[in-house]
Structures are given as C-alpha cells and as structure tokens.
Design a protein around this motif. Structure first.
Motif, short mmCIF file in Angstrom:
data_model
loop_
_atom_site.label_atom_id
_atom_site.label_comp_id
_atom_site.label_asym_id
_atom_site.label_seq_id
_atom_site.Cartn_x
_atom_site.Cartn_y
_atom_site.Cartn_z
N THR A 184 -1.87 9.44 -0.21
CA THR A 184 -1.03 8.29 -0.52
C THR A 184 -0.97 7.38 0.69
OG1 THR A 184 0.33 9.60 -2.02
CG2 THR A 184 1.27 7.53 -1.25
N LEU A 185 -1.34 6.13 0.47
CA LEU A 185 -1.17 5.11 1.49
C LEU A 185 0.24 4.54 1.31
CD1 LEU A 185 -4.59 3.34 1.08
CD2 LEU A 185 -3.84 4.62 3.08
N ARG A 186 0.94 4.35 2.43
CA ARG A 186 2.32 3.88 2.35
C ARG A 186 2.55 2.80 3.39
NH1 ARG A 186 7.68 5.09 4.08
NH2 ARG A 186 9.09 5.29 2.28
N GLU A 219 3.61 2.09 -2.08
CA GLU A 219 2.86 3.35 -2.08
C GLU A 219 1.66 3.17 -2.98
OE1 GLU A 219 6.15 6.67 -0.92
OE2 GLU A 219 5.30 6.74 -2.92
N HIS A 220 0.51 3.64 -2.52
CA HIS A 220 -0.74 3.45 -3.25
C HIS A 220 -1.51 4.77 -3.22
CE1 HIS A 220 -3.95 0.70 -4.68
NE2 HIS A 220 -4.75 1.60 -4.12
N ALA A 221 -1.66 5.40 -4.36
CA ALA A 221 -2.38 6.68 -4.44
C ALA A 221 -3.89 6.43 -4.39
CB ALA A 221 -2.01 7.41 -5.71
N VAL A 222 -4.60 7.25 -3.64
CA VAL A 222 -6.06 7.17 -3.55
C VAL A 222 -6.64 8.57 -3.60
CG1 VAL A 222 -6.08 5.01 -2.22
CG2 VAL A 222 -6.05 7.19 -1.01
N SER A 245 -12.75 -0.46 -1.72
CA SER A 245 -12.03 -1.34 -2.65
C SER A 245 -10.56 -0.93 -2.77
CB SER A 245 -12.70 -1.34 -4.03
OG SER A 245 -12.70 -0.03 -4.57
N GLU A 246 -10.26 0.37 -2.71
CA GLU A 246 -8.87 0.83 -2.77
C GLU A 246 -8.11 0.42 -1.51
OE1 GLU A 246 -7.05 2.27 -5.18
OE2 GLU A 246 -8.78 2.02 -6.49
N LEU A 247 -8.77 0.51 -0.36
CA LEU A 247 -8.12 0.10 0.88
C LEU A 247 -7.85 -1.40 0.88
CD1 LEU A 247 -10.10 2.22 3.49
CD2 LEU A 247 -7.85 2.70 2.49
N ARG A 248 -8.82 -2.17 0.41
CA ARG A 248 -8.63 -3.63 0.33
C ARG A 248 -7.49 -3.98 -0.63
NH1 ARG A 248 -12.67 -6.19 3.09
NH2 ARG A 248 -14.70 -5.16 3.19
N ARG A 249 -7.42 -3.30 -1.76
CA ARG A 249 -6.35 -3.54 -2.73
C ARG A 249 -4.99 -3.25 -2.09
NH1 ARG A 249 -8.00 -0.39 -6.86
NH2 ARG A 249 -9.36 -2.06 -7.52
N PHE A 250 -4.89 -2.14 -1.41
CA PHE A 250 -3.65 -1.78 -0.72
C PHE A 250 -3.28 -2.84 0.32
CE2 PHE A 250 -1.85 0.40 3.08
CZ PHE A 250 -0.61 0.74 2.56
N LEU A 251 -4.24 -3.25 1.14
CA LEU A 251 -3.95 -4.24 2.18
C LEU A 251 -3.58 -5.60 1.60
CD1 LEU A 251 -6.68 -3.23 4.77
CD2 LEU A 251 -4.19 -3.06 5.06
N ARG A 252 -4.15 -5.97 0.46
CA ARG A 252 -3.75 -7.22 -0.20
C ARG A 252 -2.27 -7.17 -0.58
NH1 ARG A 252 -8.93 -7.33 -2.47
NH2 ARG A 252 -8.22 -6.19 -4.32
#
Length: 138
Positions: A26-28, A6-9, A102-109
């Motif tokens: 929240t990206l999950r 889970e990644h809050a944005v 940058s947040e989306l890239r961090r989540f996808l990494r």
C-alpha cells in the motif's frame, strides 16, 4: 477534503529464486507530512511476520520513475518499459520490489492534486512540530 491517500498495488518481490513472488503493498500519502510517502507491506509479505512500512521522499519516488535515484535506505530506478524497482536497504539485507510504473504515476498524480509540488510548506504545522520537539525538553 481527505488528508490521506492510500493506493493498493501489487509488488513483485525480487528473490534469488528465478520466479518472483507477487505481494500486496500500500502506497500512502498524508498531507500532514507533505514531503513523504510510505510503502507498507502486510505481515505475510515480510520475513518477521509483522507489517513493515517504509517512509521516503515523494520527490525520490517521482524522480526514480525516470532515472536511478537514491543513495540511502531507499533507492528507486526504472526497469524496462513498464516497471519501477524500489530497493529497501536494512541491516538485515536488501529487499527489491518491482511495481508497475503506471500505478506509481497514478498515485503521484493523486498526491500532486492534493498537495502540488512546491506547495508542501503550506501544509506544515510548524507550531505543532515545534511543540512536539520541545515537549520532553523540560
């Protein structure tokens, strides 16, 4: 090893008014559903006052960071140098949010470390999925 990320944005809601409102999201990612990601919005950020969650392809999210993609309910495209637009199409209308690329890239990494692209099939539980499909058939 955890099975869920889970990644809050902060998402900037694009509205007809000139000022964009910032809303939490929240990206999950759950490796039990290795091809999908979810983006959830809490009740205060929605028109109905209920949490809303959209599931869509992780491939769609990854591709949409660099070029417009999607023709269905969810569409993703780059916006300027550091933003990505995610559009959610529903019968009630279209919601558009800007998210820092940058947040989306961090989540996808993080997602790709958990389940590398091209290895998703290794995380599918086909026996369970088939049993769920046939459970109500009798």
């Amino acid at each position: 090893m955890p099975t869920v990320i889970e990644h809050a944005v902060q998402a900037r809601l694009v509205a007809s008014a000139p000022q964009m409102e910032s809303v939490p999201a929240t990206l999950r990612y759950d490796r039990r559903d290795p091809f999908a990601v979810q983006m959830a919005f809490p009740p205060p950020a929605t028109l109905e006052g209920n949490e809303v969650s959209w599931a869509f392809s992780r491939e769609l999210l990854a591709a949409g960071i660099d070029a417009p993609t999607g023709v269905g309910d969810v569409r993703v495209r780059p916006y300027g140098f550091d933003r990505t637009v995610v559009e959610f199409h529903a019968p009630e209308g279209v919601a558009m949010v800007h998210v820092r690329t940058s947040e989306l890239r961090r989540f996808l990494r993080r997602v790709n470390l958990m389940v590398p692209v091209g290895h998703e099939h290794r995380y599918l539980d086909l026996d369970h999925n088939l049993a769920e499909l046939l459970r109500d058939a009798c």
